[in-house]
Motif scaffolding. Sequence first.
Motif, PDB file in Angstrom:
ATOM      1  N   GLU A   4     -44.005  14.026  24.781  1.00  0.00           N
ATOM      2  CA  GLU A   4     -43.115  13.482  25.815  1.00  0.00           C
ATOM      3  C   GLU A   4     -42.241  12.387  25.198  1.00  0.00           C
ATOM      4  N   ALA A   5     -41.290  11.892  25.999  1.00  0.00           N
ATOM      5  CA  ALA A   5     -40.313  10.918  25.476  1.00  0.00           C
ATOM      6  C   ALA A   5     -40.988   9.668  24.905  1.00  0.00           C
ATOM      7  N   GLN A   6     -42.006   9.163  25.612  1.00  0.00           N
ATOM      8  CA  GLN A   6     -42.654   7.932  25.172  1.00  0.00           C
ATOM      9  C   GLN A   6     -43.493   8.154  23.916  1.00  0.00           C
ATOM     10  N   THR A   7     -43.991   9.394  23.754  1.00  0.00           N
ATOM     11  CA  THR A   7     -44.739   9.728  22.526  1.00  0.00           C
ATOM     12  C   THR A   7     -43.831   9.486  21.329  1.00  0.00           C
TER      13      THR A   7
ATOM     14  N   ALA B 115     -30.823   6.596  25.999  1.00  0.00           N
ATOM     15  CA  ALA B 115     -31.908   7.189  26.786  1.00  0.00           C
ATOM     16  C   ALA B 115     -32.285   8.552  26.218  1.00  0.00           C
ATOM     17  N   THR B 116     -33.586   8.777  26.058  1.00  0.00           N
ATOM     18  CA  THR B 116     -34.090  10.085  25.604  1.00  0.00           C
ATOM     19  C   THR B 116     -34.816  10.720  26.780  1.00  0.00           C
TER      20      THR B 116
ATOM     21  N   PHE C  96     -38.941  10.085  30.340  1.00  0.00           N
ATOM     22  CA  PHE C  96     -37.742   9.284  30.077  1.00  0.00           C
ATOM     23  C   PHE C  96     -38.123   8.042  29.279  1.00  0.00           C
ATOM     24  N   ASP C  97     -37.329   7.732  28.267  1.00  0.00           N
ATOM     25  CA  ASP C  97     -37.570   6.537  27.474  1.00  0.00           C
ATOM     26  C   ASP C  97     -36.213   5.968  27.070  1.00  0.00           C
TER      27      ASP C  97
ATOM     28  N   ASP D 222     -26.526  14.050  22.443  1.00  0.00           N
ATOM     29  CA  ASP D 222     -27.247  15.101  21.721  1.00  0.00           C
ATOM     30  C   ASP D 222     -28.007  15.965  22.722  1.00  0.00           C
ATOM     31  N   LEU D 223     -28.188  17.244  22.375  1.00  0.00           N
ATOM     32  CA  LEU D 223     -28.999  18.144  23.205  1.00  0.00           C
ATOM     33  C   LEU D 223     -29.669  19.148  22.283  1.00  0.00           C
TER      34      LEU D 223
END
Length: 599
Positions: free
Chosen positions: A112-115, A409-410, A471-472, A434-435
Amino acid sequence: MQPIEKIRNFSIIAHIDHGKSTLADRLIQFTNTVSSRDMKEQILDSMDLERERGITIKANSVRLSYRAKNGNEYILNLIDTPGHVDFSYEVSRSMRAVEGSLLVVDASQGVEAQTLANVYSALEADHEIFPILNKVDLPASDCDRVAQQIEEVIGLDASSALQISAKTGKGIDEVLEAIVETLPPPKGTYNNPLKAMLIDSWYDSYLGVVVMIRIVDGALKKGDKIIMMQSGAKYIVDSVGVLKPKIQNVDSLSAGEIGVFTASIKQVRDTRVGDTITLEGRPCDEPLAGYEPAKPVVFCGLFPVDSSEFENLRESIEKLALNDSSFTFEIETSLALGFGFRCGFLGLLHLEVIRERIEREFNIDLITTAPSVVYSVQTTDNQLLNIHNPADLPDASKITQIKEPRIKATILVPDEYLGDVLKLCQERRGVQKDLTYVGSRAMTIYDLPLNEVVFDFYDKLKSVTKGYASFDYQIDGYQEDNLVKMQILVNDEPVDALSMMVHRSKAEGRGRSLCEKLKGLIPQHLFKVPIQAAIGGRVIARETISALRKDVTAKCYGGDITRKRKLLEKQKAGKKKMRQFGRVEIPQQAFIDALKMSD
């Protein structure tokens, strides 16, 4: 004295809810650090709020003793870190005190984003990272897919990743062996002068300030005269101890160890996180590279609903600030809300946590003004101002430019919700950077204004993706934009508590919705009450609360119509005069509802 090669210092990093605290519980249980009678879930989470929400807010440490299969006795110092983006400061701080990290990934949900954010923090701190796949007992777990994700997204070799269940205890003995075998021992020398890094400090009503340190070189014992190299403050050490997780006194702490000491320090503000501690008589040559102090990014006003509670609020805020150096406050007054405090937070969850702790632990009802961020304002006489309260903004004619903070933001989201997420980011003035795809999930990186995120971005993101997005973000500098201060006028009087900074393109919509909301919240008066949203001298939205009409002709039975007209004209003139001098009473509840953190 503990041989340095028999010490392992490590932290557990993961996304929210991937099982960090549960894994910490099992490691404590398997090493018999806490007796089975005292063992409870989330043992390192000491706050009621942490237990209720199931999140870690404060990084906590514990010392474990483990006899490995090779027959040696090892000391393991574990730091359990928060997973939420607001507390990433706690994470980066803890990383600097240890040499390795256990990366815990949920075997059903994947990376996940926070990982990602936490792995980057660990890599910056030059850590050895060991991946662990948790929750393998769940029917939805897919270890092969998640191991492949770890390799593709993070670039870590996951071929030797352990598959465990922290809940049932499966594979915990393998984790302990892996810590001893794969994570490096600390570097440092016992004979050098004392050099210790201040990791954290908190206030204890019996001991005063308790300081948590990591000894890099030398040793520290009771009675030593120490000096804090940043602040120059000098103290005599009263006691030295280790956390198990309660404080247990020891004779001394030596190189490589993590522990605590007390030294009759009065306030947590006297101890700066990242400071270097050394002996006054035999100081080390140079301080450790400390780290940046936490900078608040979201500001809002906290006012007591009952103004007589102001002194109690001051006391409670000062007590909370004792244990939280990243929380700032200063007194402010508002015509509408009376005396209160302008407070700075690391993010919205931090704001929520502080507000909830004041209401719960100190029993004070609060009004929270709309959250705002710090704007950089350049004036015509070349002054650079940092404004975090829109009411303090200088006159528009004196401003040459206003810059707002931007974030990188990721967002990781399942493919079917990608369109909604991109639409939400575009609405919030986002610029796509980016995507990429990670299996069936998309990872998009956006440049967004922080002002648009602090309101309710996270809630909207969760609702458009049915809770599947992660979200991060990190602050990414300042950028100039077409920003204006929007004021709310009630009966031609500006209400300072409701003024806010908005982008010019959004001002009309935001103003109209706020005026409509206030129309339903402010009670009728005996005269018409206009509610207006204005930018400078230009009104951009208006609602009118109609007057309460008293029947002044009730006593006229029959008779000439002119009598009635005379009474009505008199009433009309009275209302006009009243509107000039009459004050509109805005009930506190109207403020609370109008300032609810939504658009």
